[in-house]
Design a protein around this motif. Sequence first.
Motif: not given
Length: 298
Positions: A1-26
Amino acid sequence: MDLTAPIDVTLVRRLIAAQFPNWADLPVEPVEPGGWDNRTFRLGDDKSVRLPSAASYVAQVEKEQRWLPRLAPHLPLPIPVPLAKGAPGQGYPWPWSVYGWLRGRPAANGGIADPTQFARSLADLLLALYRIDATGGPPAGQHNFHRGGRLAVYDAETRTALSALTGRIDTDTAQEVWASALGSGWQRPPVWVHGDVASGNLLVEDGKLCGVIDFGSSAVGDPACDLAIAWIEFSGESRQAFRDALALDAETWARGRGWALWKALITASGHDGNQREAAKSWAVIDEVLADHRRVDRR
């Protein structure tokens, strides 16, 4: 697999919200400098998120997830301990980690009050690391760019750099340093090594060493790779204090000079790094060669 999204704040927020929703508001903030092998972000007040920046660094995730919780209780200072393991998603193709946040700022930013005491504290931590049972630990290899392994893997690269620097450095002495480094190996049982003991991975608070981060280059093997900092960051009394505290044999120190020289040569010759790093590498080359001459005269 290739990296298709920049590694930035937006990506991290999306990953956290999707996989660890209890931390989504941090809140999520980038950590600067963010690192080369991985990109690091602060998550709230007490967590960090670390994502490999390329496929060649992905193996470090599983290694840190497995081994850092086992190493941490045996060390005198904090190291990152994983809190969760993330999965590929949101256009990001690799596993990633959430760690507890460690206080302090990188020593690369300054703030060391007493370099000699700092050197002793670092030696104490490394000695504790070397005493940890290494049974079953990952041997040096491509996953950590052979840190803890034999320097011969970088022989051709080093000789190419020496050739490129002919007339600009004392290549005769540099070749002696390199030959001496290749002329021995670690004859004792393998030990845990950090693999990337650099000022950017050493945390300082109130002028003192307070933690060590980035064990992505860790392995079990020869501790000589951890000695390169002696010529990169220490000098005079602080270097001697570091050496005395570690109490390693002369051949291991010769291999340590080889590790420091290899990295400095490839950077100074233009094969790696930027201009700022290249300038620093010239100073490291001078320190390594001068140290070799002093040892050779004894």
